[in-house]
Design a protein around this motif. Sequence first.
Motif, PDB file in Angstrom:
ATOM      1  N   GLN A 221     -72.513 -47.120   3.136  1.00 55.83           N
ATOM      2  CA  GLN A 221     -72.812 -47.090   4.516  1.00 55.83           C
ATOM      3  C   GLN A 221     -73.196 -45.840   5.024  1.00 55.83           C
ATOM      4  O   GLN A 221     -74.350 -45.275   5.729  1.00 55.83           O
ATOM      5  CB  GLN A 221     -72.123 -47.906   5.188  1.00 55.83           C
ATOM      6  N   LEU A 222     -72.145 -44.746   4.777  1.00 57.62           N
ATOM      7  CA  LEU A 222     -72.260 -43.326   5.176  1.00 57.62           C
ATOM      8  C   LEU A 222     -73.217 -42.796   4.548  1.00 57.62           C
ATOM      9  O   LEU A 222     -73.930 -41.827   4.983  1.00 57.62           O
ATOM     10  CB  LEU A 222     -70.841 -42.716   4.901  1.00 57.62           C
ATOM     11  N   HIS A 223     -73.507 -42.955   3.297  1.00 61.23           N
ATOM     12  CA  HIS A 223     -74.382 -42.580   2.160  1.00 61.23           C
ATOM     13  C   HIS A 223     -76.042 -42.862   2.972  1.00 61.23           C
ATOM     14  O   HIS A 223     -76.707 -42.007   3.126  1.00 61.23           O
ATOM     15  CB  HIS A 223     -74.557 -42.931   0.902  1.00 61.23           C
ATOM     16  N   GLY A 224     -75.905 -44.159   3.265  1.00 61.01           N
ATOM     17  CA  GLY A 224     -77.431 -44.599   3.947  1.00 61.01           C
ATOM     18  C   GLY A 224     -77.444 -43.795   5.202  1.00 61.01           C
ATOM     19  O   GLY A 224     -78.640 -43.425   5.515  1.00 61.01           O
ATOM     20  N   TYR A 225     -76.566 -43.638   5.887  1.00 60.89           N
ATOM     21  CA  TYR A 225     -76.870 -42.920   7.419  1.00 60.89           C
ATOM     22  C   TYR A 225     -77.373 -41.484   7.058  1.00 60.89           C
ATOM     23  O   TYR A 225     -77.845 -40.994   7.781  1.00 60.89           O
ATOM     24  CB  TYR A 225     -75.243 -42.858   7.929  1.00 60.89           C
ATOM     25  N   GLN A 226     -76.572 -40.810   6.056  1.00 65.28           N
ATOM     26  CA  GLN A 226     -77.069 -39.435   5.746  1.00 65.28           C
ATOM     27  C   GLN A 226     -78.318 -39.541   5.233  1.00 65.28           C
ATOM     28  O   GLN A 226     -79.151 -38.805   5.635  1.00 65.28           O
ATOM     29  CB  GLN A 226     -76.402 -39.024   4.411  1.00 65.28           C
ATOM     30  N   HIS A 227     -78.864 -40.467   4.667  1.00 72.96           N
ATOM     31  CA  HIS A 227     -80.296 -40.481   4.159  1.00 72.96           C
ATOM     32  C   HIS A 227     -81.171 -40.953   5.264  1.00 72.96           C
ATOM     33  O   HIS A 227     -82.623 -40.333   5.675  1.00 72.96           O
ATOM     34  CB  HIS A 227     -80.502 -41.511   3.172  1.00 72.96           C
TER      35      HIS A 227
END
Length: 261
Positions: A221-227
């Motif tokens: 989810q944090l990776h998705g947020y960064q994207h």
Amino acid sequence: MTHFVLRKWLGLILCLTPLIAWAHGISEEDRQRMLDGSYLQYVGLGASHMLTGYDHLLFLFGVVFFLKTFRDVAKFVTIFTIGHCITLIFATFYGITWNYYLVDAIIAISVIYKGFDNNGGFQRVFDIQSPNLMWAVFFFGLLHGFGLSTRLQQLPLGDDPVAMLWRILSFNLGVEIGQIAALSAMVALLALWRKRPSYIRFSYVANLGLIYAGVYLLFVQLHGYQHDVAPDSFRFPIEEHQHVHEDMNIENTFDESRNAL
């Protein structure tokens, strides 16, 4: 044996990566179906959303893991349901939202929390009693409901307040149907497993796997947020990737010699 079981858990999580990444997405087809269909469309979407909501299911699995009686299961599931109904209905109706990647990241923390609690982490690590389970489940229910609301608000709910409320309630009904179906399978599986010697032997490992799954979901989810907030900050943005192809003339490369034997 413990490391072997953990490797199996991690392998399963990796296999589910594509499903986890898309589990909470609302496709364009779903949007159009909502516009063209009836309230039953929202019921169906709510049920399927819960059945593919791995973070919600993992948390519920942790909640019921050590519950042995129907009364206890009903009590804690009811508390969780009340919590997520409150935020799902009111946050959606009044348009209260936040970045859904961050909400789902916090929900992933709830999965970590439950696995940690089930393994006696508060007693072993902090030398304190676990927080009151009833209040913890209610609080996380509110959080999970807010996560469901952020996704529901991506759907066309209409401008008519009455029709909008009915769509929200229909989606919520579907969530409850999906939750009942998932919990029935979980409770039945755990009831059968408790009769086997491996239950006590592997209960610690199972909840450790719950922690690992929560950590993995958190990073997803944090990776998705960064994207979501900075898509061009990654090494190969789409435009740069296309420029590389053009500079290397990749589309026009063809080696005739490979056709000869």
